[in-house]
Design an enzyme around this catalytic site. Structure first.
Site, PDB file in Angstrom:
ATOM      1  N   TYR A 116      -5.370  -1.988  53.486  1.00  0.00           N
ATOM      2  CA  TYR A 116      -4.100  -1.900  52.772  1.00  0.00           C
ATOM      3  C   TYR A 116      -3.044  -1.195  53.627  1.00  0.00           C
ATOM      4  O   TYR A 116      -1.880  -1.599  53.660  1.00  0.00           O
ATOM      5  CB  TYR A 116      -4.265  -1.162  51.445  1.00  0.00           C
ATOM      6  CG  TYR A 116      -5.044  -1.930  50.399  1.00  0.00           C
ATOM      7  CD1 TYR A 116      -5.154  -3.317  50.432  1.00  0.00           C
ATOM      8  CD2 TYR A 116      -5.680  -1.261  49.363  1.00  0.00           C
ATOM      9  CE1 TYR A 116      -5.862  -4.012  49.471  1.00  0.00           C
ATOM     10  CE2 TYR A 116      -6.392  -1.950  48.389  1.00  0.00           C
ATOM     11  CZ  TYR A 116      -6.478  -3.324  48.448  1.00  0.00           C
ATOM     12  OH  TYR A 116      -7.170  -4.004  47.484  1.00  0.00           O
ATOM     13  N   GLU A 147      10.167   5.514  59.046  1.00  0.00           N
ATOM     14  CA  GLU A 147      10.647   4.146  58.809  1.00  0.00           C
ATOM     15  C   GLU A 147       9.790   3.459  57.744  1.00  0.00           C
ATOM     16  O   GLU A 147      10.302   2.737  56.888  1.00  0.00           O
ATOM     17  CB  GLU A 147      10.660   3.357  60.109  1.00  0.00           C
ATOM     18  CG  GLU A 147      11.353   2.013  60.010  1.00  0.00           C
ATOM     19  CD  GLU A 147      12.844   2.104  59.734  1.00  0.00           C
ATOM     20  OE1 GLU A 147      13.292   1.497  58.732  1.00  0.00           O
ATOM     21  OE2 GLU A 147      13.570   2.743  60.490  1.00  0.00           O
ATOM     22  N   GLU A 175      12.927   2.127  49.685  1.00  0.00           N
ATOM     23  CA  GLU A 175      13.845   1.024  49.411  1.00  0.00           C
ATOM     24  C   GLU A 175      13.212  -0.005  48.478  1.00  0.00           C
ATOM     25  O   GLU A 175      13.875  -0.516  47.573  1.00  0.00           O
ATOM     26  CB  GLU A 175      14.276   0.354  50.710  1.00  0.00           C
ATOM     27  CG  GLU A 175      15.256   1.176  51.515  1.00  0.00           C
ATOM     28  CD  GLU A 175      15.711   0.486  52.792  1.00  0.00           C
ATOM     29  OE1 GLU A 175      15.117  -0.544  53.181  1.00  0.00           O
ATOM     30  OE2 GLU A 175      16.676   0.988  53.398  1.00  0.00           O
ATOM     31  N   LYS A 233      18.406   5.596  48.785  1.00  0.00           N
ATOM     32  CA  LYS A 233      18.298   4.745  49.971  1.00  0.00           C
ATOM     33  C   LYS A 233      19.021   5.359  51.169  1.00  0.00           C
ATOM     34  O   LYS A 233      18.510   5.342  52.294  1.00  0.00           O
ATOM     35  CB  LYS A 233      18.849   3.344  49.678  1.00  0.00           C
ATOM     36  CG  LYS A 233      17.963   2.542  48.750  1.00  0.00           C
ATOM     37  CD  LYS A 233      18.625   1.210  48.433  1.00  0.00           C
ATOM     38  CE  LYS A 233      17.663   0.095  48.669  1.00  0.00           C
ATOM     39  NZ  LYS A 233      18.264  -1.222  48.487  1.00  0.00           N
ATOM     40  N   ASP A 234      20.193   5.910  50.943  1.00  0.00           N
ATOM     41  CA  ASP A 234      20.959   6.516  52.041  1.00  0.00           C
ATOM     42  C   ASP A 234      20.239   7.737  52.605  1.00  0.00           C
ATOM     43  O   ASP A 234      20.205   7.941  53.822  1.00  0.00           O
ATOM     44  CB  ASP A 234      22.362   6.906  51.578  1.00  0.00           C
ATOM     45  CG  ASP A 234      23.265   5.712  51.314  1.00  0.00           C
ATOM     46  OD1 ASP A 234      22.854   4.566  51.635  1.00  0.00           O
ATOM     47  OD2 ASP A 234      24.369   5.913  50.775  1.00  0.00           O
TER      48      ASP A 234
END
Length: 151
Positions: free
Chosen positions: A38, A91, A98, A117-118
């Site tokens: 996974y 990341e 996100e 998100k920002d």
């Protein structure tokens, strides 16, 4: 095995990755190997769908290869690898955040979704700038020495 792509129920232009192996992914993995499977699926998803993740992977590989080529000390290579790994990790976390935000707000705008998100993207940017600073500090002096010795 690569995941199958099927249209999203909310918007046919946005593909959603679905795999038969993941139908019961909300359950606890039955063994450690499945957990690794996974985790690898998440890395593959990010690599296939996130341009910035691919860029960070390439820059990470370049920095480590250059470190080895320039024969940096083991600890210096390790520092570059750790800071690069942090960028890749953030990341992946950014991609997860996100996705959760998009799932929650669907196709509507919400100020708190924008903030989430920002801020996640900002965390990636801060880590990338720190990694760049570390790489420049460790790589530029020996690289400059190599270039100047060949002139």
């Amino acid at each position: 095995m690569s995941p199958k792509v099927s249209p999203s129920p909310t918007n046919n232009s946005l593909p959603m990755l679905v795999s038969k192996d993941r139908e019961l992914s909300w359950q606890i993995a039955s063994n450690l190997l499945i957990s690794f499977k996974y985790a690898w699926a998440g890395i593959v998803y990010a690599f296939q769908t996130q341009r910035n993740f691919r860029i960070h992977v390439a820059v990470c590989a370049l920095a480590i290869a250059l470190s080895i080529f320039l024969r940096l000390e083991t600890v210096e290579i390790s520092i570059i690898a750790i800071t690069s790994g942090l960028v890749l990790t953030l990341e992946l976390v950014n991609t997860a955040i996100e996705s959760i935000v998009d799932l929650t707000v669907k196709q509507s705008y919400h100020e708190l979704a924008k903030i989430a998100k920002d801020c996640a993207a900002g965390a990636v940017m801060v880590s990338a700038l720190v990694a760049l600073l570390v790489a420049a500090t460790l790589l530029l002096p020996p690289l400059a020495g190599l270039i100047l010795s060949n002139l």
